[in-house]
Motif scaffolding. Sequence first.
Motif, PDB file in Angstrom:
ATOM      1  N   ALA A 186       0.823  -1.212   0.000  1.00 25.50           N
ATOM      2  CA  ALA A 186       0.000   0.000   0.000  1.00 25.50           C
ATOM      3  C   ALA A 186       0.857   1.262   0.000  1.00 25.50           C
ATOM      4  O   ALA A 186       0.512   2.257  -0.653  1.00 25.50           O
ATOM      5  N   GLN A 187       1.960   1.241   0.730  1.00 27.29           N
ATOM      6  CA  GLN A 187       2.826   2.413   0.803  1.00 27.29           C
ATOM      7  C   GLN A 187       3.428   2.773  -0.549  1.00 27.29           C
ATOM      8  O   GLN A 187       3.762   3.938  -0.803  1.00 27.29           O
ATOM      9  N   ALA A 188       3.551   1.769  -1.422  1.00 32.94           N
ATOM     10  CA  ALA A 188       4.124   2.023  -2.748  1.00 32.94           C
ATOM     11  C   ALA A 188       3.108   2.591  -3.725  1.00 32.94           C
ATOM     12  O   ALA A 188       3.490   3.060  -4.804  1.00 32.94           O
ATOM     13  N   LEU A 189       1.837   2.574  -3.353  1.00 29.79           N
ATOM     14  CA  LEU A 189       0.789   3.025  -4.260  1.00 29.79           C
ATOM     15  C   LEU A 189       0.539   4.518  -4.113  1.00 29.79           C
ATOM     16  O   LEU A 189       0.528   5.042  -3.002  1.00 29.79           O
ATOM     17  N   GLN A 231     -10.285  -8.909  11.645  1.00 33.53           N
ATOM     18  CA  GLN A 231      -8.915  -9.064  11.177  1.00 33.53           C
ATOM     19  C   GLN A 231      -8.775  -8.626   9.720  1.00 33.53           C
ATOM     20  O   GLN A 231      -7.811  -7.947   9.351  1.00 33.53           O
ATOM     21  N   ILE A 232      -9.717  -9.018   8.903  1.00 37.12           N
ATOM     22  CA  ILE A 232      -9.646  -8.698   7.472  1.00 37.12           C
ATOM     23  C   ILE A 232      -9.814  -7.204   7.254  1.00 37.12           C
ATOM     24  O   ILE A 232      -9.151  -6.612   6.383  1.00 37.12           O
ATOM     25  N   THR A 233     -10.671  -6.555   8.038  1.00 35.29           N
ATOM     26  CA  THR A 233     -10.862  -5.107   7.909  1.00 35.29           C
ATOM     27  C   THR A 233      -9.562  -4.359   8.145  1.00 35.29           C
ATOM     28  O   THR A 233      -9.320  -3.305   7.533  1.00 35.29           O
ATOM     29  N   ARG A 234      -8.697  -4.894   9.000  1.00 41.45           N
ATOM     30  CA  ARG A 234      -7.425  -4.214   9.287  1.00 41.45           C
ATOM     31  C   ARG A 234      -6.524  -4.131   8.061  1.00 41.45           C
ATOM     32  O   ARG A 234      -5.649  -3.264   7.989  1.00 41.45           O
ATOM     33  N   TYR A 235      -6.717  -5.028   7.107  1.00 43.45           N
ATOM     34  CA  TYR A 235      -5.927  -4.936   5.876  1.00 43.45           C
ATOM     35  C   TYR A 235      -6.239  -3.654   5.113  1.00 43.45           C
ATOM     36  O   TYR A 235      -5.441  -3.213   4.280  1.00 43.45           O
ATOM     37  N   PHE A 236      -7.393  -3.077   5.383  1.00 43.57           N
ATOM     38  CA  PHE A 236      -7.797  -1.855   4.683  1.00 43.57           C
ATOM     39  C   PHE A 236      -7.374  -0.584   5.436  1.00 43.57           C
ATOM     40  O   PHE A 236      -7.813   0.508   5.068  1.00 43.57           O
ATOM     41  N   ASP A 237      -6.556  -0.703   6.474  1.00 41.36           N
ATOM     42  CA  ASP A 237      -6.042   0.484   7.151  1.00 41.36           C
ATOM     43  C   ASP A 237      -5.324   1.372   6.141  1.00 41.36           C
ATOM     44  O   ASP A 237      -4.481   0.902   5.370  1.00 41.36           O
ATOM     45  N   GLY A 238      -5.685   2.633   6.112  1.00 38.21           N
ATOM     46  CA  GLY A 238      -5.118   3.552   5.125  1.00 38.21           C
ATOM     47  C   GLY A 238      -5.938   3.644   3.853  1.00 38.21           C
ATOM     48  O   GLY A 238      -5.608   4.430   2.956  1.00 38.21           O
ATOM     49  N   PHE A 239      -7.002   2.857   3.765  1.00 38.84           N
ATOM     50  CA  PHE A 239      -7.906   2.897   2.618  1.00 38.84           C
ATOM     51  C   PHE A 239      -9.315   3.251   3.103  1.00 38.84           C
ATOM     52  O   PHE A 239      -9.681   2.933   4.237  1.00 38.84           O
ATOM     53  N   GLU A 243     -18.587   1.364  -0.701  1.00 38.94           N
ATOM     54  CA  GLU A 243     -19.839   0.651  -0.431  1.00 38.94           C
ATOM     55  C   GLU A 243     -19.886  -0.635  -1.262  1.00 38.94           C
ATOM     56  O   GLU A 243     -19.403  -0.645  -2.398  1.00 38.94           O
ATOM     57  N   PRO A 244     -20.383  -1.733  -0.725  1.00 35.88           N
ATOM     58  CA  PRO A 244     -21.103  -1.867   0.545  1.00 35.88           C
ATOM     59  C   PRO A 244     -20.228  -2.259   1.731  1.00 35.88           C
ATOM     60  O   PRO A 244     -20.720  -2.836   2.696  1.00 35.88           O
ATOM     61  N   GLY A 245     -18.923  -1.986   1.678  1.00 39.59           N
ATOM     62  CA  GLY A 245     -18.034  -2.347   2.769  1.00 39.59           C
ATOM     63  C   GLY A 245     -17.499  -3.758   2.618  1.00 39.59           C
ATOM     64  O   GLY A 245     -17.410  -4.299   1.511  1.00 39.59           O
ATOM     65  N   MET A 265     -16.350 -16.538   2.145  1.00 39.17           N
ATOM     66  CA  MET A 265     -15.385 -15.491   1.788  1.00 39.17           C
ATOM     67  C   MET A 265     -15.970 -14.115   2.080  1.00 39.17           C
ATOM     68  O   MET A 265     -17.136 -13.842   1.785  1.00 39.17           O
ATOM     69  N   TYR A 266     -15.117 -13.255   2.644  1.00 36.56           N
ATOM     70  CA  TYR A 266     -15.405 -11.825   2.710  1.00 36.56           C
ATOM     71  C   TYR A 266     -14.732 -11.146   1.515  1.00 36.56           C
ATOM     72  O   TYR A 266     -13.701 -11.610   1.016  1.00 36.56           O
ATOM     73  N   ALA A 267     -15.295 -10.026   1.086  1.00 38.99           N
ATOM     74  CA  ALA A 267     -14.701  -9.261  -0.004  1.00 38.99           C
ATOM     75  C   ALA A 267     -14.923  -7.777   0.238  1.00 38.99           C
ATOM     76  O   ALA A 267     -15.915  -7.379   0.849  1.00 38.99           O
ATOM     77  N   GLY A 268     -13.999  -6.973  -0.271  1.00 39.10           N
ATOM     78  CA  GLY A 268     -14.134  -5.531  -0.171  1.00 39.10           C
ATOM     79  C   GLY A 268     -13.169  -4.830  -1.112  1.00 39.10           C
ATOM     80  O   GLY A 268     -12.228  -5.445  -1.623  1.00 39.10           O
ATOM     81  N   VAL A 269     -13.439  -3.565  -1.351  1.00 40.45           N
ATOM     82  CA  VAL A 269     -12.578  -2.729  -2.186  1.00 40.45           C
ATOM     83  C   VAL A 269     -12.375  -1.405  -1.443  1.00 40.45           C
ATOM     84  O   VAL A 269     -13.349  -0.809  -0.978  1.00 40.45           O
ATOM     85  N   GLY A 270     -11.132  -0.972  -1.320  1.00 35.55           N
ATOM     86  CA  GLY A 270     -10.836   0.282  -0.641  1.00 35.55           C
ATOM     87  C   GLY A 270     -10.039   1.221  -1.512  1.00 35.55           C
ATOM     88  O   GLY A 270      -9.268   0.781  -2.378  1.00 35.55           O
ATOM     89  N   ARG A 271     -10.216   2.526  -1.282  1.00 38.27           N
ATOM     90  CA  ARG A 271      -9.489   3.546  -2.047  1.00 38.27           C
ATOM     91  C   ARG A 271      -8.481   4.244  -1.141  1.00 38.27           C
ATOM     92  O   ARG A 271      -8.783   4.604  -0.011  1.00 38.27           O
ATOM     93  N   LYS A 272      -7.265   4.419  -1.661  1.00 36.94           N
ATOM     94  CA  LYS A 272      -6.232   5.143  -0.921  1.00 36.94           C
ATOM     95  C   LYS A 272      -6.426   6.643  -1.135  1.00 36.94           C
ATOM     96  O   LYS A 272      -6.415   7.115  -2.265  1.00 36.94           O
ATOM     97  N   PRO A 273      -6.672   7.396  -0.064  1.00 32.38           N
ATOM     98  CA  PRO A 273      -6.927   8.852  -0.206  1.00 32.38           C
ATOM     99  C   PRO A 273      -5.717   9.576  -0.820  1.00 32.38           C
ATOM    100  O   PRO A 273      -4.583   9.135  -0.707  1.00 32.38           O
TER     101      PRO A 273
END
Length: 273
Positions: A186-189, A231-239, A243-245, A265-273
């Motif tokens: 994530a830091q490289a993005l 635990q999986i939500t923590r992967y999105f720290d910084g993102f 919706e829908p989360g 399976m859980y799934a999600g998509v996050g955007r880096k500000p």
Amino acid sequence: MTVGSPKIVAVTAPHGINPNIPHSARVYDYWLGGKDNFEADRRVAEQTMTAVPGIRESARNNRAFLGRAVRHLTDLGVRQFLDLGTGIPSQGNTHEVAQAQAPESRVVYVDNDPIVMAHARALLTSTPEGRTAYIEADVREPRSILEHPDVLATLDFTRPIGLVMVAILMHIPDADDPERLVKTYAQALPSGSYLVLSHLTLDLVSPRVAEDYLKATRPQAMHRTPRTGEQITRYFDGFDLLEPGLVAVSKWHDEPLFPEEAAWMYAGVGRKP
């Protein structure tokens, strides 16, 4: 839609591959109806399907989620993707989905299975306007990927990138600190990039079914670590989660390919500000 058992076709193991050791990409290939798998992979796949009703359908819903997420990001203007843990090519590969809408899209595929890479180089052909690259590397070594010359020649790290980590982190044990790995990538993005992620969970099944899963998979050589939604939500720290989360993989934008009796399976998509 009725889903039958995959047709079994003999596959010759490339040099350096032990066909007696199951591999996650080949087990997944079997669940998706592919033929690029060995007896050891099929045995693990069938054992898991017997003990875990709906696991194959969940794998296919997961594949469908990948396509929906890539189309969504392409609609948002993303033209670059770094796909980690590619798996054996099937229908609806990342570059096919992206380039169908934006032919200039560029994609780098990464996997550590020579069988995956052999098929990728043969089958994952780019549009003339875009580009695809394939590197054999270990996701647990992010610097070897982020600094790879083929990655740097294909992707522009000053422009938004879709980081695809679909059903890969569940194969990384806690000892390898998957949170740290995601943070390193994530830091490289650059700002405006996205994380596309799905992960095995036991949150969405009953305690009895969860125990059946653990009993069935503990003896298997192929490692999988189910994790909780927290635990999986923590992967999105910084993102910022779109919706829908974080939801069951079949519920992300509500287009399940197969109805699931149990969601794995859980799934999600996050955007880096």
